[in-house]
Design an enzyme around this catalytic site. Structure first.
Site, PDB file in Angstrom:
ATOM      1  N   ASP A   1       9.389   6.291 -14.418  1.00 11.06           N
ATOM      2  CA  ASP A   1       9.579   5.911 -13.008  1.00 11.06           C
ATOM      3  C   ASP A   1      10.304   4.575 -12.925  1.00 11.06           C
ATOM      4  O   ASP A   1       9.941   3.711 -12.134  1.00 11.06           O
ATOM      5  CB  ASP A   1       8.226   5.845 -12.299  1.00 11.06           C
ATOM      6  CG  ASP A   1       8.389   5.790 -10.775  1.00 11.06           C
ATOM      7  OD1 ASP A   1       9.518   6.008 -10.300  1.00 11.06           O
ATOM      8  OD2 ASP A   1       7.401   5.529 -10.080  1.00 11.06           O
TER       9      ASP A   1
ATOM     10  N   GLU B   1       0.846  -1.186   0.000  1.00 10.79           N
ATOM     11  CA  GLU B   1       0.000   0.000   0.000  1.00 10.79           C
ATOM     12  C   GLU B   1       0.876   1.228   0.000  1.00 10.79           C
ATOM     13  O   GLU B   1       2.049   1.189   0.369  1.00 10.79           O
ATOM     14  CB  GLU B   1      -0.926   0.023   1.219  1.00 10.79           C
ATOM     15  CG  GLU B   1      -0.204   0.255   2.543  1.00 10.79           C
ATOM     16  CD  GLU B   1      -1.163   0.483   3.689  1.00 10.79           C
ATOM     17  OE1 GLU B   1      -2.322   0.831   3.418  1.00 10.79           O
ATOM     18  OE2 GLU B   1      -0.740   0.302   4.839  1.00 10.79           O
TER      19      GLU B   1
END
Length: 747
Positions: free
Chosen positions: A525, A385
């Site tokens: 990224d 998460e």
């Protein structure tokens, strides 16, 4: 002294201060005096002269008493023309290198490419040698012709050499770009002179220009010929125009890529005699009638448009709603915005808003090719998460060959702390994964759930987590920084790392990035935390939250505010917000450094606001402990300041494939080797580390944060340094060690 031998005239290189009598003699008997000659020193051009500098044929010898030794040693002709050593040429051009030399014959000129002798058929199209090897030509150069070319001229008295460097620049495959400034509609009277201008702003290949006139038929007015210049073709002049000249004029420019055009209209009016001009005042009542008639027509047109829109809306099925629940009942934003937007290639419309209720509603049309049923997905534990997203392990039930099978999957969804931008980023990631397709070394999309619930992205599941944690988890014991809380046991190690395994991971990631570059997709990224490790040590590139489609352009410029992985970004991305495949190559170099430092943190001790100055000074990351010198040179190539000088992913795949083939599968990481690198964790935190963690805690981020919030012009909204330990010593209990794919704004 002039002598005649073997039907050739030899002129000794002698300087006379005054005129003297010169005699000629044959081999058998002397000749009479025939002329008076004032001799002067003159060095002939070896590119045009068939004789040597002393005037003798190549097969003859020179009297040693007439020429000093320094004239016998090879030396360059027009050396000032050879001062330009670096030549950057577009692909497809013809390149010539010249090494004009003079000296005592015979002189031999040899050519070398990167230290290897050049063979005439050593490239596609071959090499062409002219003027006794003193000139070499390369026709239609390609990327593989990039090299250093050295010419070596030598004779029995000595040798000299000169080196040229060739840089082949890839062409931009676009048609000619035209400026429409000079192509504007014109209205003139009969007998006037009219000029249209068509300026070619850019064309990589030489364009062909034509001027056309469209009336009833198309007429070619002007066409480029052999003797016409570009300036002549950029201008079309019409003198003494008549009514027949009225019409549409078009400038047509084309090259090998395509055709572009700009057009303008010419209107020709008659010449009005001032004596024939008469005016009649329009009655005032007529003005009112025209005004009323226009208003009535506008009202009728507006009513018709409203009627048609209502009819089309009633015939359409109402869109289905996706409620994005807020399980934590966090108060919504007080301000409501309802922009209307079209998303990607989806044939659907969506209305985005942050309403006053505890949910967000998005209207979206399902894509039957990718849509999955929620009852076929069984969610298990949460495996990762971030601030705005979370990932769950799941079982996906699919029908294959008439029977059902269970497949391990990962389900990505938003958390309650999401915003409109986070939802758009997740939709963008979904659209990118659909477009990119499937490849062994990327995380492939299995399907999506957009109906009757929150938005789910169902992807492949990587059992061993992300590459950064995998490397840290399998470090030698004395270098291990355990990914655990004080009350939990250390995660189990997978298997001993070998240098071949590290090289294999690098090679697989390069293959995945080569595939993405072929699909015109920039990742933005690329880092070890966004590469997942599946079974059989298969690397899969994940997290397309920042990926962008550049099919229309070869670059992407970020114009909005958002978080970016600052220490993985190229220099031009930090300063200009410009992202290309070359910026991904820079990030790949940082990824290589992470792999061969076994999950180290880049730029230890360098504050983010000092990073641009650090890189512009020419400083780069030091060679990691487990990287060879050859591999470190490859990293430095990826960190070239000029994007054009960085290798492409195709070249990186070839280089890593060669290194992988030469590496040994039994070459384990030395468990007893001392390691005191700055990028490994320390038992005692420095003041800088403490400040970094305090800053991170104040903003709700951990000390290993890698994202920097960047505004649309490259300014930093705030800074999070990454000089602290590799992981937070007390991570959130909800974050397990085998972290999975992360959302765009996750850290």
């Amino acid at each position: 002294m002039i002598q005649l031998q073997n039907t050739f005239i030899f002129i000794a290189l002698t300087i006379f201060t005054s005129a003297s009598t010169t005699s000629l003699k044959n081999e058998t008997k002397p000749l009479n005096t025939i002329s008076t000659l004032a001799a002067q020193t003159n060095i002939s051009n070896p590119e045009e002269d068939l004789f040597d500098t002393n005037g003798a044929p190549k097969s003859d010898t020179v009297n040693a008493s007439t020429t000093t030794d320094r004239h016998k040693i090879p030396r360059w002709v027009n050396e000032q023309k050879m001062q330009k050593r670096l030549h950057a040429e577009p692909a497809g051009n013809t390149v010539q290198f010249r090494c004009a030399v003079q000296g005592a014959r015979p002189i031999t000129v040899d050519w070398y490419k990167d230290g290897e002798p050049i063979k005439k058929n050593g490239r596609l199209g071959g090499y062409k040698f002219r003027q006794r090897n003193q000139q070499i030509s390369l026709e239609s150069v390609i990327m593989s012709d990039r090299a250093k070319y050295m010419c070596v001229a030598h004779n029995k008295y000595g040798s000299i050499n000169h080196t040229y460097e060739l840089d082949v620049v890839a062409r931009i495959p676009i048609p000619p770009v035209l400026s429409a400034d000079g192509m504007k509609n014109q209205t003139v009277k009969v007998g006037s002179t009219v000029t249209f201008r068509c300026r070619i702003v850019y064309s990589d290949a030489h364009p062909h220009v034509e001027w056309l006139k469209y009336n009833v038929n198309v007429t070619v007015l002007k066409r480029a010929g052999i003797n016409t210049t570009d300036a002549e073709m950029e201008k079309l002049t019409l003198k003494n125009v008549s009514f027949a000249d009225a019409g549409e004029y078009t400038c047509l420019a084309g090259n090998s890529i395509g055709v572009s055009h700009v057009s303008a209209w010419l209107t020709v009016l008659p010449v009005v005699d001032e004596n024939d001009v008469w005016t009649e005042e329009i009655p005032q009542d007529t003005h009112y009638l025209i005004y009323i008639f226009g208003v009535v027509c506008f009202i009728i047109l507006l009513a018709f448009i409203v009627y048609m829109c209502n009819s089309r809306y009633q015939n359409k099925d109402p869109p289905r709603l996706i409620p994005i629940e807020n399980p934590d009942n966090i108060p919504p934003m007080s301000k409501m915005e309802e922009p209307v937007m079209l998303f990607g290639n989806e044939q659907a419309w969506r209305r985005m808003c942050l309403p006053h209720a505890d949910h967000i509603e998005i209207n979206i049309q399902p894509d039957l090719q990718w849509e999955l049923k929620r009852e076929d997905i069984l969610l298990h534990e949460r495996i990762d998460e971030g601030f705005f997203g979370q990932v769950f392990r799941a079982d996906l039930i699919r029908c294959a060959g008439g029977r059902k099978e269970k497949v391990d999957a990962a389900v990505k969804m938003l958390k309650s702390t999401r915003t409109e931008k986070d939802m758009l980023d997740l939709l963008t990631e979904m659209d990118q994964m659909k477009r990119v397709g499937k490849h062994k070394n990327i995380v492939n999309l299995l399907g999506v759930c957009t109906q009757n619930g929150i938005l789910w992205l169902v992807t492949e599941y990587a059992q061993k987590g992300n590459l950064r944690d995998y490397l840290r988890r399998n470090r030698p014991s004395e270098l291990q920084y355990e990914l655990s809380t004080p009350d939990s046991p250390a995660p189990p190690r997978d298997e001993p790392l070998t240098l071949r395994a590290l090289m294999s991971a690098s090679h697989q990631v390069a293959r995945g990035m080569e595939y993405l570059s072929q699909k015109k997709c920039i990742h933005r990224d690329l880092a070890a935390r966004n590469v997942l490790v599946a079974n059989d040590f298969v690397m899969k590139i994940a997290d397309f939250g920042l990926a962008r489609d550049i099919r229309s352009n070869d670059y992407y410029r970020k114009e909005t505010r958002g978080h970016l992985p600052y220490k993985w970004m190229a220099l031009e991305a930090m300063t200009d917000n410009m992202f290309t495949h070359a910026t991904d190559v820079w990030s790949f170099g940082i990824l290589l450094w992470e792999i061969f430092s076994l999950g180290g943190s880049p730029y230890p001790g360098v504050k983010t606001h000092d990073l641009v100055r650090f890189l512009r000074n020419g400083d780069r990351l030091e060679q990691p402990q487990f990287a060879s010198s050859e591999l470190y040179r490859l990293m430095r190539d990826c960190w070239e300041e000029s994007p054009r000088r960085r290798p492409q992913f195709r070249q990186l795949v070839e280089d890593l494939d060669r290194m992988l083939a030469s590496s040994s599968s039994l070459e384990y990481i030395d468990l007893n080797s001392p390691c005191e690198a700055d990028y490994l964790p320390s038992d005692v935190d420095s003041n800088e580390d403490t400040e970094s963690r305090d800053s991170a805690n104040a903003t709700g981020e951990d000390s290993d944060s890698v994202f920097e919030p960047i505004d649309g012009h490259g300014a930093h909204a705030y800074e999070v340094d990454e000089a602290g330990p590799l992981l937070n010593p007390q991570p959130d209990a909800n974050i397990v060690c085998n972290g999975h794919a992360r959302m765009q704004s996750d850290v």
